[in-house]
Motif scaffolding. Structure first.
Motif, PDB file in Angstrom:
ATOM      1  N   THR A  25      84.753  83.206   0.598  1.00  0.00           N
ATOM      2  CA  THR A  25      83.919  83.938  -0.342  1.00  0.00           C
ATOM      3  C   THR A  25      82.765  84.638   0.362  1.00  0.00           C
ATOM      4  N   SER A  26      82.314  85.731  -0.231  1.00  0.00           N
ATOM      5  CA  SER A  26      81.126  86.422   0.270  1.00  0.00           C
ATOM      6  C   SER A  26      79.900  85.997  -0.522  1.00  0.00           C
ATOM      7  N   ARG A  27      80.138  85.183  -1.569  1.00  0.00           N
ATOM      8  CA  ARG A  27      79.069  84.959  -2.539  1.00  0.00           C
ATOM      9  C   ARG A  27      77.936  84.069  -2.032  1.00  0.00           C
ATOM     10  N   ASP A  28      78.141  83.396  -0.880  1.00  0.00           N
ATOM     11  CA  ASP A  28      77.028  82.626  -0.311  1.00  0.00           C
ATOM     12  C   ASP A  28      76.197  83.486   0.654  1.00  0.00           C
ATOM     13  N   GLY A  29      76.463  84.790   0.683  1.00  0.00           N
ATOM     14  CA  GLY A  29      75.696  85.691   1.544  1.00  0.00           C
ATOM     15  C   GLY A  29      75.559  87.053   0.904  1.00  0.00           C
ATOM     16  N   ASP A  30      75.394  88.077   1.738  1.00  0.00           N
ATOM     17  CA  ASP A  30      75.275  89.446   1.239  1.00  0.00           C
ATOM     18  C   ASP A  30      76.647  89.999   0.895  1.00  0.00           C
ATOM     19  N   PRO A  31      76.691  90.990  -0.015  1.00  0.00           N
ATOM     20  CA  PRO A  31      77.978  91.638  -0.293  1.00  0.00           C
ATOM     21  C   PRO A  31      78.514  92.324   0.966  1.00  0.00           C
ATOM     22  N   VAL A  32      79.812  92.539   1.012  1.00  0.00           N
ATOM     23  CA  VAL A  32      80.405  93.291   2.120  1.00  0.00           C
ATOM     24  C   VAL A  32      80.577  94.744   1.684  1.00  0.00           C
ATOM     25  N   ALA A  33      80.627  95.646   2.655  1.00  0.00           N
ATOM     26  CA  ALA A  33      80.746  97.070   2.343  1.00  0.00           C
ATOM     27  C   ALA A  33      81.924  97.661   3.090  1.00  0.00           C
ATOM     28  N   TYR A  34      82.637  98.600   2.453  1.00  0.00           N
ATOM     29  CA  TYR A  34      83.718  99.298   3.150  1.00  0.00           C
ATOM     30  C   TYR A  34      83.747 100.741   2.691  1.00  0.00           C
ATOM     31  N   LEU A  35      84.363 101.575   3.515  1.00  0.00           N
ATOM     32  CA  LEU A  35      84.512 103.001   3.206  1.00  0.00           C
ATOM     33  C   LEU A  35      85.868 103.194   2.533  1.00  0.00           C
ATOM     34  N   HIS A  36      85.851 103.605   1.264  1.00  0.00           N
ATOM     35  CA  HIS A  36      87.093 103.702   0.499  1.00  0.00           C
ATOM     36  C   HIS A  36      87.965 104.862   0.990  1.00  0.00           C
ATOM     37  N   GLY A  37      89.280 104.609   1.028  1.00  0.00           N
ATOM     38  CA  GLY A  37      90.242 105.661   1.377  1.00  0.00           C
ATOM     39  C   GLY A  37      90.474 105.823   2.866  1.00  0.00           C
ATOM     40  N   HIS A  38      89.959 104.878   3.681  1.00  0.00           N
ATOM     41  CA  HIS A  38      90.113 104.999   5.133  1.00  0.00           C
ATOM     42  C   HIS A  38      90.830 103.786   5.734  1.00  0.00           C
ATOM     43  N   GLY A  39      91.521 103.016   4.890  1.00  0.00           N
ATOM     44  CA  GLY A  39      92.306 101.897   5.407  1.00  0.00           C
ATOM     45  C   GLY A  39      91.474 100.765   5.984  1.00  0.00           C
ATOM     46  N   ASN A  40      90.253 100.587   5.497  1.00  0.00           N
ATOM     47  CA  ASN A  40      89.384  99.521   6.008  1.00  0.00           C
ATOM     48  C   ASN A  40      89.724  98.148   5.424  1.00  0.00           C
TER      49      ASN A  40
END
Ligand code: ZN
Length: 160
Positions: A25-40
């Motif tokens: 889970t990411s919920r015990d820390g900061d949210p994660v970020a990704y760039l949509h549409g680039h296969g991340n």
């Protein structure tokens, strides 16, 4: 803002699999970020994200072929310990790097022998149906630099 190509999405997730052998889970820390549409992120999750907006909460169930692929039993191999990049103390379950004819790969130790070690070179999530519980925290336009790099920068993204 709505999720669309070349927007940066910040989200929280809890990941389980259908056998309940995994929880991340990411919920015990900061949210994660990704760039949509680039296969991340895995294709099935990227597809489930499309069109969502800030504040959306949903569950996405992703089949192995839309995530980390099927398990390949040929990827379970016995290799000489001397081919391991870093040895340390070897035990079942340990993740190690190994030099192969296709370059350096990562494997999970299954069994340790005197001179050889049995390694599973599959991705640890290969063959698993993944269940993501997702909460979209923020959606913003990407910067030119992020689009050039094909990934998100800043909190939850790449830091370089
Ligand atoms: Zn970058």
């Amino acid at each position: 803002m709505q999720i669309d190509k070349s927007r940066v999405v910040s989200f929280h997730y809890t990941l389980t699999d259908t056998q309940n052998t995994l929880t991340e889970t990411s919920r015990d820390g900061d949210p994660v970020a990704y760039l949509h549409g680039h296969g991340n992120i895995v294709p099935g999750l990227e597809k489930a994200m499309a069109g969502r907006t800030t504040g959306d909460r949903f569950t996405a169930t992703i089949a192995p072929e839309d995530a980390y692929g099927a398990r390949d039993e040929e990827a379970v191999q016995r290799v000489p310990i001397k081919h391991l990049v870093s040895r340390g103390k070897l035990a079942a379950g340990k993740v190690v790097a190994v030099n192969t004819t296709q370059g350096q790969r990562t494997g999970t130790v299954i069994k340790v022998g005197r001179f050889n070690v049995d390694l599973d070179l599959n991705h640890p999530l290969a063959g698993r149906t993944l269940v993501f519980d997702i909460e979209i925290v923020d959606v913003r336009d990407a910067t030119e630099e992020e689009i050039t790099h094909h990934h998100a920068h800043g909190p939850g993204g790449h830091n370089h």
